[in-house]
Scaffold this motif. Structure first.
Motif, short mmCIF file in Angstrom:
data_model
loop_
_atom_site.label_atom_id
_atom_site.label_comp_id
_atom_site.label_asym_id
_atom_site.label_seq_id
_atom_site.Cartn_x
_atom_site.Cartn_y
_atom_site.Cartn_z
N GLY A 1 11.76 14.46 3.69
CA GLY A 1 12.36 14.93 4.94
C GLY A 1 13.45 15.93 4.64
N CYS B 1 10.68 1.32 -2.42
CA CYS B 1 11.05 1.14 -1.02
C CYS B 1 11.78 -0.18 -0.85
CB CYS B 1 9.78 1.15 -0.15
SG CYS B 1 10.10 0.85 1.61
N GLY C 1 6.39 9.78 -1.46
CA GLY C 1 6.35 9.77 0.00
C GLY C 1 6.57 11.16 0.57
N GLU C 2 6.68 11.23 1.89
CA GLU C 2 6.91 12.50 2.58
C GLU C 2 8.40 12.82 2.56
OE1 GLU C 2 6.58 14.27 7.08
OE2 GLU C 2 5.17 12.72 6.46
N GLN D 1 10.13 9.33 3.30
CA GLN D 1 9.48 8.35 4.15
C GLN D 1 8.41 7.63 3.33
OE1 GLN D 1 7.62 9.92 7.65
NE2 GLN D 1 7.63 7.94 8.66
N CYS D 2 8.45 6.31 3.36
CA CYS D 2 7.48 5.49 2.63
C CYS D 2 6.09 5.70 3.22
CB CYS D 2 7.88 4.02 2.73
SG CYS D 2 6.73 2.91 1.89
N THR E 1 15.91 12.56 2.14
CA THR E 1 15.28 11.41 2.77
C THR E 1 13.79 11.44 2.44
OG1 THR E 1 14.93 12.60 4.83
CG2 THR E 1 16.93 11.28 4.68
N GLU F 1 6.54 3.40 6.44
CA GLU F 1 7.24 4.47 7.15
C GLU F 1 8.76 4.28 7.20
OE1 GLU F 1 5.36 5.19 10.88
OE2 GLU F 1 3.42 5.64 9.94
N ASN F 2 9.31 3.45 6.31
CA ASN F 2 10.76 3.31 6.18
C ASN F 2 11.32 4.59 5.56
OD1 ASN F 2 13.36 1.97 5.96
ND2 ASN F 2 12.92 1.84 3.77
N GLU F 3 12.46 5.07 6.06
CA GLU F 3 13.10 6.24 5.46
C GLU F 3 14.21 5.78 4.54
OE1 GLU F 3 14.44 9.24 8.14
OE2 GLU F 3 12.40 9.90 8.56
N GLN F 4 14.26 6.39 3.36
CA GLN F 4 15.23 6.02 2.35
C GLN F 4 15.76 7.28 1.68
OE1 GLN F 4 13.94 2.52 0.31
NE2 GLN F 4 14.98 3.11 -1.57
#
Length: 57
Positions: free
Chosen positions: A51, A29, A48-49, A9-10, A7, A14-17
């Motif tokens: 997860g 995104c 992005g970050e 994070q944008c 996962t 902050e959308n998770e994809q």
């Protein structure tokens, strides 16, 4: 040639994809269109970050 799904994070919305770590095309995104991963010939450069790992192969 195994990779993982993670996962990401944008950084903008902050959308998770879920992204494949060895993506061969750019991953954007789904909400705002920001680039989340760029292909580099091996592991993708994640913008992005990162997860958790969703599925390890």
């Amino acid at each position: 040639m195994a990779g993982n799904f993670q996962t990401v994070q944008c950084p903008d919305c902050e959308n998770e994809q879920i992204v494949f770590t060895k993506a061969s095309t750019a991953v954007n995104c789904a909400v705002c269109g920001t680039t989340l991963a760029r292909p580099t010939g091996g592991n993708a450069a994640i913008e992005g970050e990162v997860g958790e790992t969703v599925e390890a192969r």
